[in-house]
Design an enzyme around this catalytic site. Structure first.
Site, PDB file in Angstrom:
ATOM      1  N   ASP A  57      44.868  31.888  54.645  1.00 33.42           N
ATOM      2  CA  ASP A  57      45.397  32.571  53.470  1.00 33.42           C
ATOM      3  C   ASP A  57      45.865  31.517  52.473  1.00 33.42           C
ATOM      4  OD1 ASP A  57      47.225  33.857  51.649  1.00 33.42           O
ATOM      5  OD2 ASP A  57      47.127  35.584  52.997  1.00 33.42           O
ATOM      6  N   LEU A  72      38.325  30.361  44.139  1.00 33.26           N
ATOM      7  CA  LEU A  72      37.893  31.733  43.833  1.00 33.26           C
ATOM      8  C   LEU A  72      38.740  32.782  44.547  1.00 33.26           C
ATOM      9  CD1 LEU A  72      35.436  30.152  42.767  1.00 33.26           C
ATOM     10  CD2 LEU A  72      33.951  31.800  43.892  1.00 33.26           C
ATOM     11  N   ASN A  98      48.881  25.541  45.598  1.00 34.30           N
ATOM     12  CA  ASN A  98      48.398  24.876  46.823  1.00 34.30           C
ATOM     13  C   ASN A  98      47.114  24.094  46.578  1.00 34.30           C
ATOM     14  OD1 ASN A  98      50.528  25.651  48.457  1.00 34.30           O
ATOM     15  ND2 ASN A  98      49.601  27.636  48.932  1.00 34.30           N
ATOM     16  N   GLY A 101      47.909  21.080  44.335  1.00 34.84           N
ATOM     17  CA  GLY A 101      48.610  20.060  45.126  1.00 34.84           C
ATOM     18  C   GLY A 101      47.628  19.295  46.000  1.00 34.84           C
ATOM     19  N   TYR A 144      47.274  41.078  38.263  1.00 30.67           N
ATOM     20  CA  TYR A 144      46.036  40.292  38.187  1.00 30.67           C
ATOM     21  C   TYR A 144      46.019  39.460  36.901  1.00 30.67           C
ATOM     22  CZ  TYR A 144      40.949  39.426  38.314  1.00 30.67           C
ATOM     23  OH  TYR A 144      39.695  38.851  38.349  1.00 30.67           O
ATOM     24  N   TYR A 158      49.216  20.634  35.630  1.00 31.25           N
ATOM     25  CA  TYR A 158      48.865  19.604  36.625  1.00 31.25           C
ATOM     26  C   TYR A 158      47.940  18.554  35.991  1.00 31.25           C
ATOM     27  CZ  TYR A 158      50.934  21.232  41.010  1.00 31.25           C
ATOM     28  OH  TYR A 158      51.813  21.563  42.005  1.00 31.25           O
ATOM     29  N   ARG A 185      34.504  48.900  41.554  1.00 31.80           N
ATOM     30  CA  ARG A 185      34.042  48.385  40.273  1.00 31.80           C
ATOM     31  C   ARG A 185      32.869  49.242  39.793  1.00 31.80           C
ATOM     32  NH1 ARG A 185      34.431  41.872  40.981  1.00 31.80           N
ATOM     33  NH2 ARG A 185      34.195  42.314  43.181  1.00 31.80           N
TER      34      ARG A 185
HETATM   35  P1  NAD Z   1      35.857  39.309  45.873  1.00 32.31           P
HETATM   36  O1  NAD Z   1      36.997  40.222  46.087  1.00 32.31           O
HETATM   37  O2  NAD Z   1      34.513  39.735  46.348  1.00 32.31           O
HETATM   38  O3  NAD Z   1      36.148  37.870  46.460  1.00 32.31           O
HETATM   39  C1  NAD Z   1      37.427  37.325  46.552  1.00 32.31           C
HETATM   40  C2  NAD Z   1      37.523  36.612  47.881  1.00 32.31           C
HETATM   41  O4  NAD Z   1      38.829  36.020  48.010  1.00 32.31           O
HETATM   42  C3  NAD Z   1      37.361  37.564  49.074  1.00 32.31           C
HETATM   43  O5  NAD Z   1      36.469  37.018  49.999  1.00 32.31           O
HETATM   44  C4  NAD Z   1      38.766  37.687  49.641  1.00 32.31           C
HETATM   45  O6  NAD Z   1      38.798  37.996  51.010  1.00 32.31           O
HETATM   46  C5  NAD Z   1      39.335  36.323  49.300  1.00 32.31           C
HETATM   47  N1  NAD Z   1      40.795  36.312  49.224  1.00 32.31           N
HETATM   48  C6  NAD Z   1      41.608  37.194  48.577  1.00 32.31           C
HETATM   49  N2  NAD Z   1      42.886  36.845  48.731  1.00 32.31           N
HETATM   50  C7  NAD Z   1      42.901  35.719  49.496  1.00 32.31           C
HETATM   51  C8  NAD Z   1      43.925  34.893  50.010  1.00 32.31           C
HETATM   52  N3  NAD Z   1      45.216  35.145  49.769  1.00 32.31           N
HETATM   53  N4  NAD Z   1      43.581  33.818  50.758  1.00 32.31           N
HETATM   54  C9  NAD Z   1      42.279  33.549  51.014  1.00 32.31           C
HETATM   55  N5  NAD Z   1      41.262  34.311  50.570  1.00 32.31           N
HETATM   56  C10 NAD Z   1      41.577  35.377  49.815  1.00 32.31           C
HETATM   57  O7  NAD Z   1      35.807  39.041  44.291  1.00 32.31           O
HETATM   58  P2  NAD Z   1      34.750  38.242  43.422  1.00 32.31           P
HETATM   59  O8  NAD Z   1      34.159  39.195  42.461  1.00 32.31           O
HETATM   60  O9  NAD Z   1      33.838  37.428  44.274  1.00 32.31           O
HETATM   61  O10 NAD Z   1      35.716  37.280  42.603  1.00 32.31           O
HETATM   62  C11 NAD Z   1      35.886  35.912  42.948  1.00 32.31           C
HETATM   63  C12 NAD Z   1      36.791  35.249  41.915  1.00 32.31           C
HETATM   64  O11 NAD Z   1      36.207  35.367  40.610  1.00 32.31           O
HETATM   65  C13 NAD Z   1      38.173  35.892  41.844  1.00 32.31           C
HETATM   66  O12 NAD Z   1      39.135  34.876  41.666  1.00 32.31           O
HETATM   67  C14 NAD Z   1      38.098  36.761  40.617  1.00 32.31           C
HETATM   68  O13 NAD Z   1      39.363  36.917  40.005  1.00 32.31           O
HETATM   69  C15 NAD Z   1      37.134  35.967  39.728  1.00 32.31           C
HETATM   70  N6  NAD Z   1      36.451  36.847  38.763  1.00 32.31           N
HETATM   71  C16 NAD Z   1      35.479  37.717  39.165  1.00 32.31           C
HETATM   72  C17 NAD Z   1      34.883  38.565  38.222  1.00 32.31           C
HETATM   73  C18 NAD Z   1      33.785  39.523  38.595  1.00 32.31           C
HETATM   74  O14 NAD Z   1      33.281  40.251  37.710  1.00 32.31           O
HETATM   75  N7  NAD Z   1      33.323  39.588  39.821  1.00 32.31           N
HETATM   76  C19 NAD Z   1      35.286  38.519  36.887  1.00 32.31           C
HETATM   77  C20 NAD Z   1      36.314  37.642  36.547  1.00 32.31           C
HETATM   78  C21 NAD Z   1      36.868  36.797  37.466  1.00 32.31           C
HETATM   79  N1  UDP Z   2      34.677  52.723  35.371  1.00 33.99           N
HETATM   80  C1  UDP Z   2      34.139  53.997  35.324  1.00 33.99           C
HETATM   81  N2  UDP Z   2      33.832  54.606  36.500  1.00 33.99           N
HETATM   82  C2  UDP Z   2      33.995  54.012  37.721  1.00 33.99           C
HETATM   83  C3  UDP Z   2      34.536  52.702  37.751  1.00 33.99           C
HETATM   84  C4  UDP Z   2      34.885  52.081  36.564  1.00 33.99           C
HETATM   85  O1  UDP Z   2      33.945  54.582  34.244  1.00 33.99           O
HETATM   86  O2  UDP Z   2      33.669  54.643  38.738  1.00 33.99           O
HETATM   87  C5  UDP Z   2      35.008  52.053  34.094  1.00 33.99           C
HETATM   88  C6  UDP Z   2      36.407  51.470  34.040  1.00 33.99           C
HETATM   89  O3  UDP Z   2      37.337  52.441  33.603  1.00 33.99           O
HETATM   90  C7  UDP Z   2      36.214  50.349  33.026  1.00 33.99           C
HETATM   91  C8  UDP Z   2      34.782  49.891  33.251  1.00 33.99           C
HETATM   92  O4  UDP Z   2      34.139  50.951  33.947  1.00 33.99           O
HETATM   93  O5  UDP Z   2      36.336  50.842  31.711  1.00 33.99           O
HETATM   94  C9  UDP Z   2      34.668  48.614  34.084  1.00 33.99           C
HETATM   95  O6  UDP Z   2      35.455  48.788  35.253  1.00 33.99           O
HETATM   96  P1  UDP Z   2      35.530  47.706  36.407  1.00 33.99           P
HETATM   97  O7  UDP Z   2      36.582  48.165  37.343  1.00 33.99           O
HETATM   98  O8  UDP Z   2      34.176  47.437  36.952  1.00 33.99           O
HETATM   99  O9  UDP Z   2      35.975  46.356  35.685  1.00 33.99           O
HETATM  100  P2  UDP Z   2      37.086  45.998  34.587  1.00 33.99           P
HETATM  101  O10 UDP Z   2      37.788  47.228  34.115  1.00 33.99           O
HETATM  102  O11 UDP Z   2      37.994  45.061  35.302  1.00 33.99           O
HETATM  103  O12 UDP Z   2      36.305  45.378  33.511  1.00 33.99           O
END
Ligand code: NAD
Ligand code: UDP
Length: 313
Positions: A57, A72, A98, A101, A144, A158, A185
């Site tokens: 974690d 990530l 972390n 660091g 978030y 940093y 999503r």
């Molecule tokens: P995801 O939820 O699929 O992946 C996140 C991963 O982090 C998971 O495997 C989860 O188990 C792990 N995780 C969560 N909390 C943790 C912790 N405390 N310690 C160790 N592992 C932990 O999401 P994703 O879509 O792959 O996103 C990855 C990164 O990209 C995230 O930081 C997210 O904020 C960023 N991001 C993603 C999107 C997107 O559209 N997918 C957009 C903007 C930013």
């Molecule tokens: N959304 C939707 N139906 C769903 C899930 C999401 O209409 O079943 C909409 C949500 O309200 C937002 C957009 O789709 O306006 C994108 O949502 P998502 O959660 O994928 O990402 P984010 O809001 O973080 O961009």
């Protein structure tokens, strides 16, 4: 051969990144607590002697000798990050402390996966990196948004105070295979609903906009960003500027899946941003003319193939 740590490596984006880094001949440590990630996402990598899986974690310190860190780890879908909002903030903030660091101690380069959510419900359109955002500090998305904003601050401090080599990327909505089918999503929700011929749940009137990037385009940008010279630290937007409404997305997914689903309209979650579109001028300039190559129909079709296999439909 570089030694590279990917936190959140078993998640959607992390699993694609680990694969790409391995394919390029690197030694990869994938660190994850499996909150939203899954071993299924990286099962195909386990036979490689250059891939290590660590259950950890990120809110607790971790030590390994590596050259680069991609940070990530953090739940990314609204239902997951709102499940335990205090933990979400801790993951962003303590995780950043972390990893920074660690990077300071071992002199590694560290990349932060930040987000378009730092712009909140933006009043500037499209969003450029110099826009400070319009974020509610006490709403459902704040754990978030503010966690990620604080992480950016820590990365900058940093860098300025301790000369840690940093990179900050602001990722816009990304989709593709390995998305969790129940993460709420919009792309995964609509595809799963369409494949099961269930109602497609559009929140609000569906006139809010997003710009969706296919995972392969993002991975290319992340690798290029890590490879840029040390003086380019970002923040830089990474996304596909092609913007459309959520209603249009629903119709396109119904068409591509040949589904019998009907669109229904549900309550709009609070603080749901009205519009979102990245300005990617800076990324193009610094990432060797990077721009997304995969259009929405092609990307959705690949994602539909993945979900069909996963759901066995
Ligand atoms: P995801 O939820 O699929 O992946 C996140 C991963 O982090 C998971 O495997 C989860 O188990 C792990 N995780 C969560 N909390 C943790 C912790 N405390 N310690 C160790 N592992 C932990 O999401 P994703 O879509 O792959 O996103 C990855 C990164 O990209 C995230 O930081 C997210 O904020 C960023 N991001 C993603 C999107 C997107 O559209 N997918 C957009 C903007 C930013
Ligand atoms: N959304 C939707 N139906 C769903 C899930 C999401 O209409 O079943 C909409 C949500 O309200 C937002 C957009 O789709 O306006 C994108 O949502 P998502 O959660 O994928 O990402 P984010 O809001 O973080 O961009």
């Amino acid at each position: 051969m570089k030694k590279i740590l990917v936190t959140g490596g078993a998640g959607f984006i992390g699993s694609h990144l680990c694969k790409r880094l391995l394919d390029e001949g690197n030694d990869v440590i994938c660190l994850d607590n499996y909150f939203t990630g899954s071993k299924r996402n990286i099962i195909g990598l386990l036979q490689s002697p250059f891939f290590e899986l660590v259950r950890h974690d990120i809110t607790h310190p971790y030590f390994a000798e590596v050259d680069e860190i991609y940070n990530l780890a953090c739940p990314a879908s609204p239902i997951h990050y709102q499940y335990n909002p205090i933990k979400t903030t801790k993951t962003s903030v303590m995780g950043a402390i972390n990893m920074l660091g660690l990077a300071k101690r071992i002199k590694a380069k560290v990349l932060q996966a930040s987000t378009s959510e730092v712009y909140g419900d933006p009043k500037i359109h499209p969003q450029t990196e110099d826009y400070w955002g319009h974020v509610n500090p006490v709403g459902f998305r704040s754990c978030y948004d503010e966690g990620k904003r604080c992480a950016e601050t820590l990365f900058m401090d940093y860098h300025n105070q301790n000369r840690v080599k940093i990179k900050i990327v602001r990722i816009f909505n990304t989709y593709g295979p390995n998305m969790h089918p129940n993460d709420g999503r919009v792309v995964s929700n609509f595809i799963v609903q369409a494949l099961k011929n269930q109602d497609i749940t559009v929140y609000g009137k569906g006139d809010q906009t997003r710009s969706f990037q296919y995972i392969d385009d993002l991975i290319e940008a992340l690798i290029r960003m890590m490879g840029t010279s040390d003086d380019f630290i970002g923040p830089v937007n990474l996304g596909n500027p092609y913007e459309f409404t959520i209603h249009e997305l629903a119709e396109l997914i119904i068409k591509l899946t040949g589904s019998k689903s009907k669109i229904i309209y549900c309550a709009l979650p609070s603080d749901d941003p009205v519009q979102r579109q990245p300005d990617i001028t800076l990324a193009k300039k610094h990432l060797n003319n990077w721009e997304p190559k995969i259009g929405i129909e092609e990307g959705l079709s690949k994602t539909i193939v993945y979900f069909k296999k996963l759901l066995r439909v």
